[in-house]
Design a protein around this motif. Structure first.
Motif, PDB file in Angstrom:
ATOM      1  N   CYS A 214       5.099  -6.257  -0.829  1.00  0.00           N
ATOM      2  CA  CYS A 214       6.484  -6.991  -0.206  1.00  0.00           C
ATOM      3  C   CYS A 214       7.729  -6.290  -0.547  1.00  0.00           C
ATOM      4  O   CYS A 214       9.024  -6.567  -0.025  1.00  0.00           O
ATOM      5  N   GLY A 215       7.609  -5.640  -1.602  1.00  0.00           N
ATOM      6  CA  GLY A 215       8.930  -4.722  -2.350  1.00  0.00           C
ATOM      7  C   GLY A 215       8.829  -3.257  -2.006  1.00  0.00           C
ATOM      8  O   GLY A 215       8.945  -2.681  -0.880  1.00  0.00           O
ATOM      9  N   LEU A 216       8.340  -2.804  -3.289  1.00  0.00           N
ATOM     10  CA  LEU A 216       8.317  -1.223  -3.356  1.00  0.00           C
ATOM     11  C   LEU A 216       7.665  -0.644  -2.219  1.00  0.00           C
ATOM     12  O   LEU A 216       7.930   0.390  -1.802  1.00  0.00           O
ATOM     13  N   ASN A 217       6.416  -1.293  -1.992  1.00  0.00           N
ATOM     14  CA  ASN A 217       5.602  -0.509  -0.685  1.00  0.00           C
ATOM     15  C   ASN A 217       5.794  -1.294   0.562  1.00  0.00           C
ATOM     16  O   ASN A 217       4.646  -1.028   1.393  1.00  0.00           O
ATOM     17  N   LYS A 218       6.948  -1.832   0.842  1.00  0.00           N
ATOM     18  CA  LYS A 218       7.036  -2.353   2.123  1.00  0.00           C
ATOM     19  C   LYS A 218       6.936  -1.534   3.467  1.00  0.00           C
ATOM     20  O   LYS A 218       6.756  -2.182   4.500  1.00  0.00           O
ATOM     21  N   ASP A 219       7.275  -0.367   3.100  1.00  0.00           N
ATOM     22  CA  ASP A 219       7.318   0.673   4.151  1.00  0.00           C
ATOM     23  C   ASP A 219       5.907   1.123   4.659  1.00  0.00           C
ATOM     24  O   ASP A 219       5.549   1.853   5.578  1.00  0.00           O
TER      25      ASP A 219
ATOM     26  N   ASP B 168      -1.405   5.837   4.241  1.00  0.00           N
ATOM     27  CA  ASP B 168      -0.465   4.990   3.638  1.00  0.00           C
ATOM     28  C   ASP B 168      -0.959   4.325   2.311  1.00  0.00           C
ATOM     29  O   ASP B 168      -0.717   3.853   1.390  1.00  0.00           O
ATOM     30  N   ARG B 169      -2.433   4.027   2.812  1.00  0.00           N
ATOM     31  CA  ARG B 169      -3.133   3.502   1.432  1.00  0.00           C
ATOM     32  C   ARG B 169      -3.055   4.445   0.430  1.00  0.00           C
ATOM     33  O   ARG B 169      -2.977   3.966  -0.783  1.00  0.00           O
ATOM     34  N   GLU B 170      -3.216   5.765   0.587  1.00  0.00           N
ATOM     35  CA  GLU B 170      -3.311   6.714  -0.512  1.00  0.00           C
ATOM     36  C   GLU B 170      -2.179   6.651  -1.228  1.00  0.00           C
ATOM     37  O   GLU B 170      -1.915   6.871  -2.332  1.00  0.00           O
ATOM     38  N   GLU B 171      -0.655   6.511  -0.189  1.00  0.00           N
ATOM     39  CA  GLU B 171       0.450   6.616  -0.915  1.00  0.00           C
ATOM     40  C   GLU B 171       0.694   5.359  -1.961  1.00  0.00           C
ATOM     41  O   GLU B 171       1.497   5.464  -2.893  1.00  0.00           O
ATOM     42  N   ASN B 172       0.293   4.251  -1.316  1.00  0.00           N
ATOM     43  CA  ASN B 172       0.212   3.149  -2.044  1.00  0.00           C
ATOM     44  C   ASN B 172      -0.324   3.010  -3.067  1.00  0.00           C
ATOM     45  O   ASN B 172       0.456   2.939  -4.144  1.00  0.00           O
ATOM     46  N   ILE B 173      -1.491   3.627  -3.504  1.00  0.00           N
ATOM     47  CA  ILE B 173      -2.134   3.937  -4.750  1.00  0.00           C
ATOM     48  C   ILE B 173      -1.529   4.799  -5.540  1.00  0.00           C
ATOM     49  O   ILE B 173      -1.227   4.476  -6.916  1.00  0.00           O
ATOM     50  N   ARG B 174      -0.833   5.832  -5.066  1.00  0.00           N
ATOM     51  CA  ARG B 174      -0.268   6.935  -5.715  1.00  0.00           C
ATOM     52  C   ARG B 174       0.907   6.089  -6.423  1.00  0.00           C
ATOM     53  O   ARG B 174       1.191   6.456  -7.530  1.00  0.00           O
ATOM     54  N   ARG B 175       1.895   5.327  -5.689  1.00  0.00           N
ATOM     55  CA  ARG B 175       2.824   4.852  -6.373  1.00  0.00           C
ATOM     56  C   ARG B 175       2.579   3.736  -7.368  1.00  0.00           C
ATOM     57  O   ARG B 175       3.094   3.894  -8.272  1.00  0.00           O
ATOM     58  N   VAL B 176       1.508   3.284  -6.900  1.00  0.00           N
ATOM     59  CA  VAL B 176       1.270   2.032  -8.088  1.00  0.00           C
ATOM     60  C   VAL B 176       0.710   2.781  -9.396  1.00  0.00           C
ATOM     61  O   VAL B 176       1.074   2.350 -10.384  1.00  0.00           O
ATOM     62  N   ALA B 177      -0.051   3.906  -9.154  1.00  0.00           N
ATOM     63  CA  ALA B 177      -0.610   4.419 -10.343  1.00  0.00           C
ATOM     64  C   ALA B 177       0.794   4.947 -11.091  1.00  0.00           C
ATOM     65  O   ALA B 177       0.784   5.007 -12.387  1.00  0.00           O
ATOM     66  N   GLU B 178       1.709   5.493 -10.548  1.00  0.00           N
ATOM     67  CA  GLU B 178       3.016   5.833 -11.051  1.00  0.00           C
ATOM     68  C   GLU B 178       3.895   4.788 -11.949  1.00  0.00           C
ATOM     69  O   GLU B 178       4.223   4.844 -13.038  1.00  0.00           O
ATOM     70  N   VAL B 179       3.858   3.610 -11.205  1.00  0.00           N
ATOM     71  CA  VAL B 179       4.425   2.583 -11.833  1.00  0.00           C
ATOM     72  C   VAL B 179       3.623   1.882 -12.971  1.00  0.00           C
ATOM     73  O   VAL B 179       3.992   1.762 -14.191  1.00  0.00           O
TER      74      VAL B 179
END
Ligand SMILES: Nc1ncnc2c1ncn2[C@@H]1O[C@H](COP(=O)(O)OS(=O)(=O)O)[C@@H](OP(=O)(O)O)[C@H]1O
Ligand SMILES: Nc1ncnc2c1ncn2[C@@H]1O[C@H](COP(=O)(O)OP(=O)(O)O)[C@@H](O)[C@H]1O
Length: 189
Positions: free
Chosen positions: A40-45, A52-63
């Motif tokens: 809903c926020g960081l990954n709403k794009d 995009d699922r790969e990018e989703n998890i990459r950003r989550v892992a960073e956070v």
């Protein structure tokens, strides 16, 4: 860091939030990152395409890494259907105690029957495309530290299994301090 994986409806969110509430109530800093919230926020794009699922998890892992660096237990509850995407959680987390993968192993039929958000129905009707378990694959984690079966047990019982596993990794003094529960683990609601 806990990485909680499984199909939509498996029980990831319920278990992660139960754990968060329990740990915080005992003075242990913990924070849950969940697919529905982050998207809903960081990954709403991001969509649900493989890329995009790969990018989703990459950003989550960073956070999650930032949370871990700040001394908090981070509970990441995401579908994470593709095995090759999950390695991102490993970076910078070499010790066993730093990264625990929990597979919430609820059968697709049960998840579909739960269908809390009506998404499986929409996926079956073709309204949602690329839904995990219906018309996109789910690659079962090969070496999770913990596998949870959620059929015929409560959310609290599943969360307790994770806590018991966590306690088994800690030194006895720490266990005595934080994880001694004489009769009931959870405060009744
Ligand atoms: N196509 C498709 N496939 C799977 N899930 C879908 C899809 N579209 C929407 N949703 C909803 O999005 C939640 C999953 O988001 P995640 O970020 O965990 O997915 S992923 O890790 O990027 O695969 C998921 O939440 P949970 O039910 O909590 O798992 C769904 O509510
Ligand atoms: N042992 C259990 N662990 C987790 N959820 C369970 C369990 N038993 C039943 N459920 C129910 O299954 C549903 C799981 O939904 P949710 O936690 O949103 O799953 P997910 O985040 O994996 O999509 C909830 O309605 C929850 O009450």
């Amino acid at each position: 860091m806990y990485v909680i994986l499984g199909l939509s409806g498996a029980g990831k969110t319920s278990i992660a939030f139960e754990l968060e509430a329990y740990l915080v109530s005992r003075g242990i800093p913990a924070y849950g990152l969940d697919g529905d919230n982050i998207r809903c926020g960081l990954n709403k794009d991001l969509s649900f395409s493989k890329k995009d699922r790969e990018e989703n998890i990459r950003r989550v892992a960073e956070v999650a890494r930032l949370f871990a660096d700040s001394g908090q237990i981070c509970l990441c509850s995401f579908v994470s259907p593709f095995a090759e995407d999950r390695w991102v959680y490993q970076i910078g987390h070499d010790m066993l105690a730093c990264k625990i993968q929990v597979f919430v192993d609820t059968p697709l039929a049960v998840c579909e029957q739960r269908d809390n958000k009506g998404l499986y129905l929409k996926a079956r009707q073709g309204i949602i495309k690329g839904f995990t378990g219906i018309d996109q694959p789910y690659e079962t984690p090969e070496h999770p530290e913990l596998v949870l079966k959620t059929v015929d047990c409560t959310v609290e019982q599943s969360a307790m299994q994770v806590l018991s596993f966590f306690a088994s990794l800690l030194c006895p003094v720490y266990i005595a301090d934080f994880f001694y529960w004489p009769h009931s683990l959870f405060v009744s609601k």
